[in-house]
Write a protein that holds these residues in place. Structure first.
Motif, short mmCIF file in Angstrom:
data_model
loop_
_atom_site.label_atom_id
_atom_site.label_comp_id
_atom_site.label_asym_id
_atom_site.label_seq_id
_atom_site.Cartn_x
_atom_site.Cartn_y
_atom_site.Cartn_z
N ALA A 1 -2.23 -3.70 16.81
CA ALA A 1 -2.69 -4.44 18.00
C ALA A 1 -3.65 -5.51 17.61
N HIS A 2 -3.28 -6.57 17.50
CA HIS A 2 -3.94 -7.97 17.40
C HIS A 2 -3.78 -8.91 18.23
N PRO A 3 -4.58 -9.51 18.98
CA PRO A 3 -4.30 -10.38 20.13
C PRO A 3 -3.95 -11.76 19.57
N LYS B 1 -3.90 -16.17 14.02
CA LYS B 1 -5.14 -16.57 13.32
C LYS B 1 -5.63 -15.57 12.38
N SER B 2 -5.03 -14.49 12.40
CA SER B 2 -5.15 -13.43 11.52
C SER B 2 -5.02 -13.72 10.20
N TRP B 3 -5.95 -13.28 9.36
CA TRP B 3 -5.97 -13.59 7.79
C TRP B 3 -5.47 -12.16 7.09
N VAL B 4 -6.22 -11.07 7.60
CA VAL B 4 -6.00 -9.94 6.66
C VAL B 4 -4.70 -9.02 7.33
N ASN B 5 -4.79 -8.59 8.47
CA ASN B 5 -3.82 -7.86 9.18
C ASN B 5 -2.31 -8.26 9.16
N ARG B 6 -2.38 -9.73 9.09
CA ARG B 6 -0.98 -10.23 8.69
C ARG B 6 -0.49 -9.84 7.45
N PRO C 1 -7.70 -4.96 14.13
CA PRO C 1 -8.95 -5.36 13.76
C PRO C 1 -10.12 -4.69 14.33
N PHE C 2 -11.22 -4.26 13.99
CA PHE C 2 -12.08 -3.82 14.65
C PHE C 2 -12.78 -4.53 15.60
N TYR C 3 -12.89 -4.25 16.96
CA TYR C 3 -13.39 -5.29 17.87
C TYR C 3 -14.45 -4.56 18.72
N TRP C 4 -15.62 -4.76 18.52
CA TRP C 4 -16.72 -4.44 19.55
C TRP C 4 -16.78 -2.87 19.30
N TYR C 5 -16.63 -2.65 17.96
CA TYR C 5 -16.93 -1.31 17.38
C TYR C 5 -15.75 -0.36 17.91
N SER C 6 -14.41 -1.03 18.35
CA SER C 6 -13.31 0.02 18.83
C SER C 6 -12.20 -1.01 18.51
N ILE D 1 -7.90 -0.09 9.98
CA ILE D 1 -8.75 -1.13 10.51
C ILE D 1 -9.39 -2.07 9.43
N THR D 2 -9.50 -3.21 10.08
CA THR D 2 -10.37 -4.07 9.27
C THR D 2 -11.61 -4.57 10.17
N THR D 3 -12.72 -4.74 9.29
CA THR D 3 -13.93 -5.23 10.05
C THR D 3 -14.52 -6.33 9.41
N GLY D 4 -15.21 -7.15 10.06
CA GLY D 4 -16.01 -8.18 9.66
C GLY D 4 -17.12 -7.74 8.76
N GLY D 5 -17.63 -6.71 9.34
CA GLY D 5 -19.01 -6.09 8.57
C GLY D 5 -18.64 -5.55 7.39
N GLN D 6 -19.59 -5.62 6.38
CA GLN D 6 -19.41 -4.90 5.24
C GLN D 6 -19.96 -3.51 5.23
N ALA E 1 -23.13 -2.59 6.21
CA ALA E 1 -23.63 -2.78 7.33
C ALA E 1 -23.50 -1.43 8.35
N TYR E 2 -22.64 -0.74 7.75
CA TYR E 2 -22.33 0.60 8.52
C TYR E 2 -22.85 1.89 8.14
N GLY E 3 -24.18 2.11 8.80
CA GLY E 3 -25.02 3.01 8.38
C GLY E 3 -26.36 3.06 9.20
C1 FMN Z 1 -13.62 -9.98 19.82
C2 FMN Z 1 -14.14 -9.70 18.52
C3 FMN Z 1 -14.81 -8.81 18.21
C4 FMN Z 1 -15.25 -8.19 16.85
N1 FMN Z 1 -16.18 -7.10 16.47
C5 FMN Z 1 -16.43 -6.76 15.34
C6 FMN Z 1 -17.30 -5.51 15.21
O1 FMN Z 1 -17.58 -4.70 16.16
N2 FMN Z 1 -17.32 -5.06 13.94
C7 FMN Z 1 -17.13 -5.79 13.00
O2 FMN Z 1 -17.38 -5.32 11.76
N3 FMN Z 1 -16.43 -7.02 13.04
C8 FMN Z 1 -16.05 -7.32 14.43
N4 FMN Z 1 -15.13 -8.37 14.52
C9 FMN Z 1 -14.76 -9.11 13.19
C10 FMN Z 1 -13.16 -8.69 13.11
O3 FMN Z 1 -13.09 -7.33 12.93
C11 FMN Z 1 -12.54 -9.47 11.71
O4 FMN Z 1 -12.35 -10.71 12.06
C12 FMN Z 1 -11.16 -9.03 11.83
O5 FMN Z 1 -11.20 -7.57 11.24
C13 FMN Z 1 -10.55 -9.84 10.52
O6 FMN Z 1 -8.87 -9.32 10.50
P1 FMN Z 1 -8.03 -10.37 10.64
O7 FMN Z 1 -8.00 -11.54 9.68
O8 FMN Z 1 -6.55 -9.84 10.77
O9 FMN Z 1 -8.00 -11.14 12.18
C14 FMN Z 1 -14.95 -8.91 15.67
C15 FMN Z 1 -13.91 -10.05 16.00
C16 FMN Z 1 -13.80 -10.43 17.45
C17 FMN Z 1 -12.89 -11.61 17.50
#
Ligand code: FMN
Length: 211
Positions: free
Chosen positions: A12-14, A18-23, A69-74, A109-114, A117-119
């Motif tokens: 699931a990637h909307p 634009k994906s850099w990692v999941n792609r 990708p992790f979006y809003w902690y889900s 999952i992939t997260t923007g946060g390092q 940041a998760y703890g």
């Molecule tokens: C709508 C939205 C919500 C996000 N929420 C979080 C989040 O809750 N925690 C986090 O660490 N990163 C969050 N991010 C960052 C994404 O997880 C990150 O951009 C993604 O994992 C990168 O993967 P991609 O290159 O495949 O898109 C969010 C990004 C978007 C667009």
């Protein structure tokens, strides 16, 4: 070769363009035999999920992976819609709901946060394992074995394709190990994340690297 486990990756990637990692992660696994890559946003751009088709897919596989990708902690929204519709009473849980019993469940999952940041002392206050508890409990209620998640942190810092390649290789190897049942389950259950102590999780026999 008889495959031990068939793997279904519910991806699931909307905004895949634009994906850099999941792609790159899906590119690393899309040629694997007995791994079905199912892109939910591609299959259901209007969110009209075909419940029967999805349940048949679940029945035909032994390991279910939620990759996103992790979006809003889900997860992105379509995966929630998928759960709400597909994991029906009498199919996935409740009276007679044993269809998923004994299958394995993995979050990838992939997260923007390092990681830091998760703890407790980080900006996100909770660990990834804690934040993923709705997925863990859903798997548990459905009688599935929940595996430690595969997590790539700090995606914004992974700007070079070469920085992602080791993760993509690890992901490919993990799915191959899950498919072929060559992972050491004792070591697997120990780590915070599935790919930590990766060498210990893999069986002594080396896995061929095609990535
Ligand atoms: C709508 C939205 C919500 C996000 N929420 C979080 C989040 O809750 N925690 C986090 O660490 N990163 C969050 N991010 C960052 C994404 O997880 C990150 O951009 C993604 O994992 C990168 O993967 P991609 O290159 O495949 O898109 C969010 C990004 C978007 C667009």
């Amino acid at each position: 070769m008889d495959t031990a486990n068939r793997i279904l990756v519910l991806f699931a990637h909307p905004a895949l363009h634009k994906s850099w990692v999941n792609r790159r992660l899906i590119r690393a696994i899309d040629d694997l035999e007995d791994v079905t890559l199912h892109d939910l946003y591609e299959a259901y751009p209007g969110f009209h999920i075909d419940v029967k088709r999805e349940q048949d897919l679940l029945l035909a596989h032994d390991v279910i992976v939620f990759q996103h990708p992790f979006y809003w902690y889900s997860s992105p929204a379509i995966l929630k819609e998928w759960q709400d519709l597909v994991l029906e009473h009498g199919f996935a849980y409740g009276s007679g709901g044993t269809a998923l019993g004994g299958k394995k469940f993995l979050s990838a999952i992939t997260t923007g946060g390092q990681h830091g940041a998760y703890g407790r002392s980080g900006a996100n206050r909770f660990t990834i394992r804690e934040l993923l508890t709705p997925f863990e409990q859903t798997a548990h209620l459905c009688g599935m074995d929940y595996l430690p998640p595969f997590v790539i942190h700090g995606t914004h810092l992974l700007r070079e394709a070469g920085q992602i390649a080791p993760y993509a290789r690890a992901y490919r190897h993990l799915l191959m190990g899950l498919r072929d049942d060559t992972l050491r389950w004792d070591a697997l259950a120990e780590g915070e994340y599935l790919h930590q102590n990766f060498e210990r999780v893999l069986s002594p026999s080396p896995v061929t690297d095609h990535a």
